[in-house]
Design an enzyme around this catalytic site. Sequence first.
Site, PDB file in Angstrom:
ATOM      1  N   SER A  27       0.831  -1.201   0.000  1.00 26.08           N
ATOM      2  CA  SER A  27       0.000   0.000   0.000  1.00 26.08           C
ATOM      3  C   SER A  27       0.872   1.260   0.000  1.00 26.08           C
ATOM      4  CB  SER A  27      -0.974  -0.046   1.176  1.00 26.08           C
ATOM      5  OG  SER A  27      -1.979   0.924   1.065  1.00 26.08           O
ATOM      6  N   ASP A 113      -9.602  -6.532  -3.220  1.00 24.84           N
ATOM      7  CA  ASP A 113      -9.044  -5.297  -2.661  1.00 24.84           C
ATOM      8  C   ASP A 113      -9.885  -4.114  -3.133  1.00 24.84           C
ATOM      9  OD1 ASP A 113      -7.558  -3.109  -1.844  1.00 24.84           O
ATOM     10  OD2 ASP A 113      -5.634  -3.952  -2.468  1.00 24.84           O
ATOM     11  N   HIS A 145      -7.120  -6.178   0.864  1.00 29.93           N
ATOM     12  CA  HIS A 145      -6.014  -5.212   0.896  1.00 29.93           C
ATOM     13  C   HIS A 145      -5.047  -5.630   1.989  1.00 29.93           C
ATOM     14  CE1 HIS A 145      -4.135  -1.365   0.071  1.00 29.93           C
ATOM     15  NE2 HIS A 145      -4.091  -1.101   1.376  1.00 29.93           N
TER      16      HIS A 145
END
Length: 503
Positions: A27, A113, A145
Amino acid sequence: MSVSAAVPVPGTLQPYAIGAVHSSGISSGGYMATQLHVAYSGTFSGSAVFASGPYHCARNMLATALNACMNTTQDPQLAQLEQTTRDWSAQGLVDPVANLAGDPVYVFSGSGDTTVKRPVADALADYYGRFGARVRYDRSSAAGHAWISPLGPNSCTVTQSPWINNCGIDAERDLLGHLLGSVAPPSGSPGGTLIRFDQNAYAPGGSAAALSLDDKGFVYVPASCAGGASCTLMVALHGCKQGYGYQGFGTGFIDKAYLNEYADTNDMIVLYPQAVPTATLENPNGCWNWWGYLGDSSYARHGGRQIETIMGMVRALRGSTPPPVTDRVTLPSVDAQDGYVKAAADGSGAAVGPLEDSYGLALGRGTDSKVNRTLLSFDTSRIPAGKEITRAYLTVSRSSGAGDPWASPAGNRLLVDVTTGCFGTCAVEPSDWSAAATVPDGAQIASFSSGSASSTDLSAAALAALDRAGTAQVRLRFTSAPASTAYLFVNQAAPATLTVEYR
């Protein structure tokens, strides 16, 4: 699968026999991993990321980060990102893009995600392909995610703390195999040493907290590397809410990422830098800087404060002496000598702008079709005598505006001209519009739509032009006159600042 974790011990970063360097992240950590790889492709040989998008996707704007770089409500404009990268490479703001050709890159995106959606990761794979990188793209699972690991306590499809999911695959074997060429099976549990070190020693200005970084960082060193074996280095970057100092998260990412086990058997040191939340709303979740928070408009290139902090750690581990920690002074502009000048595009009919008190200092083409340039003065005699200036940059804040002068014409740039002393008298006067600068184009400021922005670092010539005994004046101007009304006002409520670092 359950294995014991390495217990941190206090220590410092020592030099090892390190060859290749790679980055990895999840991320926001994925975005930072890509920034490190692209900005310093002469150092990093490849990268592996989970759930992130293309380089410089956010363009210094939080709204773009949210809409184009996590969601799909805005086009990421890959062609523009590619061109920006090539332009910065030509200007020396990132390493030569030719280095990226042939570099291994691993990209992972789960169909479950909804935080960083699949088309955003598609764009990352596409971005790297434009530079000839060897991309392996895993989009075969329904993962949420998360960082994907056999040690993940979460099931594959969820998106929740600690954002480490078990999807029944060994993603670390896959990514390391792609980056390293081949990979030996992991150890049953970490047998090396997890060292906790002080990140302040590597932060520009000496304060990690000022950059939204923890004072604690970690490095995992296998016994073979400690014994002198030639080793690779992996810089592994946690995601938002996964840092050591975030609400007691501790070493959860370090323990479960499943990199230390592979490090033991593959002669690999793993560096785990740590970000922390800010006390303000700039970065409340402890994310890495991938949209330009805290006014760092250089966040994705050379001079980015978090990037340079990590690079200092890398240099220390490779045996290169890290740059000494510098002191700094932040100089406010001299309000009585600030102002702006307006003129026709050819410089004729120049006059001092009258709206500073009402709106701020104008830049770009106003509603009267005049082109505005801003003058700022700084008392540079406040820089301590006998010190070597190592870095300086300008910070301005946006008050209001209309249109986008950076896009009119496309590729328009906001330049910072620097002059020793003043352009004429230090009071703003019409001739300042076209007066010769000691160093034209000594820095530039990237597009920003709100808040504050910092320039690129002043060039070496611009640093030398700072008058250590008196005043330095700068002029902000766009390279081209916008074709129609497109302007911004800056620094209505507070002065601009010139931050000077020295040793």
